[in-house]
Design an enzyme around this catalytic site. Structure first.
Site, short mmCIF file in Angstrom:
data_model
loop_
_atom_site.label_atom_id
_atom_site.label_comp_id
_atom_site.label_asym_id
_atom_site.label_seq_id
_atom_site.Cartn_x
_atom_site.Cartn_y
_atom_site.Cartn_z
N LYS A 107 2.06 1.76 -3.82
CA LYS A 107 2.11 3.04 -4.51
C LYS A 107 2.59 2.91 -5.95
CE LYS A 107 2.39 6.03 -0.50
NZ LYS A 107 2.49 5.13 0.67
C1 LIG Z 1 1.58 5.17 1.73
C2 LIG Z 1 1.45 3.93 2.54
C3 LIG Z 1 0.32 3.70 3.37
C4 LIG Z 1 -0.77 4.71 3.55
O1 LIG Z 1 -1.57 4.90 2.42
P1 LIG Z 1 -2.55 6.16 2.31
O2 LIG Z 1 -3.12 6.11 0.96
O3 LIG Z 1 -1.68 7.37 2.55
O4 LIG Z 1 -3.57 6.01 3.39
C5 LIG Z 1 0.24 2.48 4.03
N1 LIG Z 1 1.21 1.56 3.94
C6 LIG Z 1 2.31 1.75 3.18
C7 LIG Z 1 3.36 0.70 3.15
C8 LIG Z 1 2.47 2.94 2.45
O5 LIG Z 1 3.57 3.12 1.71
#
Ligand SMILES: *Cc1c(COP(=O)(O)O)cnc(C)c1O
Length: 433
Positions: A107
């Site tokens: 993210k």
């Molecule tokens: C947010 C997150 C996900 C999921 O991603 P999306 O875009 O919501 O499908 C998967 N793994 C981790 C470690 C995350 O922080």
């Protein structure tokens, strides 16, 4: 670029408007009016391009009219100034490690890009923007880090007390400056509900400019395309065929960005959306009927989502053509027991330590390969040290904290504890900002 609302009851807007407001007034998600097509020569030459060159080429059509080229270049180079290595786990499966950024989760890319866009838009604007975000762990840290010190933007993070890991809590609560953490006496769904209510509250919206920083925001969603390009650059060095890509999915923003990159010309043979037992999308692929569920807690908790927001965008890329979608994308669900068994098996066979989210993806991809024999990679979305309870128990040893995160251990947590009630949060916002 013009963006329209997928609910089709709101005016078309430009990149800036969509990034500042997050969601359209009709509650729809914004979607680009054209899917840009990359030239064959650009794709063929990817292995020779820098990350910044790729980022600028891919993002230019989306931000055109809102961000000039030199600013975009600066934003992209600040966003992707860390490594995205594609690491071989075994002969069939590689891991695209997306945890080398400042908060050790994928993210970081979206949060950094979005924060710098808002910072640029705020330059000539005296209004303060308040970013309000609920987190089950990873979003909060990435947003806090991405927005730290961005002028004209206040960030308020709501997290559930006692439900995030110690490192995640330190990432959320020790930034200071323009970042405030609210420790809510409840679960993630309570935090999310309070944030949603805040966006609807007329009184609050009259008094402050509120925006969201989750993956419904195009400025967080779209730049996630970039690491699929970075992976492909590395993939073509060892492989002649396009990869199968498996993405551990919760809100489906990440995989949706990959599918968009593919629709723009990036060669990917097939997408596998791996979920934990929150399996409304795997069920949808089987039955063609979509039924949202209440999220169930799992050990891959960043994917505990019962009604994934971005799935409507995936349907839109395929122009609502379900057979075409099924041809390109599959979805499977993996239980906590299978996830733990996968972490143990992969560690004992290869020494590679998967985090629970990456393990969900590994299990899904290795089952898919048994039937199809294609090579591919998973997205390893977070560093295993962020989930020590599960991973250390399964592999039977401590995971050292990476050097770049050690500084957190000397910091002091600063959070305001509040009950899980909208009124308490609203009063705090009005009093404190
Ligand atoms: C947010 C997150 C996900 C999921 O991603 P999306 O875009 O919501 O499908 C998967 N793994 C981790 C470690 C995350 O922080």
């Amino acid at each position: 670029m013009i963006f329209y609302s997928l609910n089709k009851k709101a005016p078309d807007v430009d990149f800036q408007y969509a990034a500042v407001h997050g969601q359209a007034p009709d509650k729809g998600l914004y979607f680009p009016s054209i899917i840009p097509q990359l030239s064959k020569s650009f794709i063929d030459d990817l292995a020779n391009k820098s990350k910044v060159e790729i980022g600028v080429e891919v993002m230019t059509p989306y931000v055109s009219g809102s961000i000039p080229k030199d600013e975009l270049e600066r934003i992209v180079s600040e966003t992707v100034d860390f490594d995205f290595p594609l690491v071989k786990i075994d002969n069939y499966i590689s891991s695209l490690e997306l945890f080398h950024g400042p908060t050790m989760a994928f993210k970081d890319v979206g949060a950094r890009f979005m924060s710098r866009c808002l910072g640029f838009f705020n330059k000539n604007n005296s209004n303060k923007t308040t970013v309000l975000v609920a987190t089950s762990g990873d979003t909060g840290g990435a947003v806090a880090n991405g927005f730290l010190g961005v002028e004209g933007v206040e960030v308020v993070i709501l997290y559930p007390k006692g439900k995030v890991s110690p490192i995640q809590e330190l990432q959320l609560t020790t930034c200071g400056q323009n970042i405030k953490a609210l420790e809510i006496d409840g679960v993630f769904d309570d935090c999310q509900a309070i944030v949603k209510q805040a966006f609807m509250d007329e009184d609050l919206n009259k008094k402050m400019v509120l925006t969201s920083a989750n993956s419904i925001n195009i400025a967080r969603w779209l730049p996630q395309q970039l690491y699929y390009f970075f992976a492909y650059q590395q993939w073509v060095k060892d492989n002649d065929e396009a990869p199968v890509v498996c993405v551990p999915s919760g809100n489906f923003g990440n995989i949706c960005a990959g599918i968009l990159a593919n629709a723009s010309g990036l060669p990917i043979k097939h997408f596998l959306a791996a979920t934990n037992v929150n399996d409304e999308i795997p069920k949808f692929f089987q039955s063609g009927k979509y039924a949202p569920q209440k999220a169930v807690p799992t050990i891959s908790n960043a994917m505990d989502v019962g009604d994934p927001s971005n799935f409507v965008r995936i349907m839109e890329i395929f122009q609502q053509d379900f057979p075409a979608l099924k041809h390109k994308v599959s979805s499977v669900s993996v239980s906590d027991e299978e996830t733990k068994a996968t972490i143990a098996e992969v560690y004992s066979r290869t020494n590679y330590i998967l985090d629970p989210h990456g393990a969900v993806a590994y299990k899904a991809l290795s089952d898919f390969q048994k039937a199809n024999n294609d090579k591919g990679f998973i997205l390893e979305t977070a560093h295993p040290v962020k989930f020590p309870d599960v991973v250390e128990e399964v592999i039977g040893k401590k995971i050292p904290i990476p050097e770049k995160a050690q500084y957190l251990l000397n910091r002091k947590k600063e959070a305001v504890e509040l009950p899980a009630e909208f009124k308490a949060v609203k009063d705090w916002l009005l009093k404190s900002l």
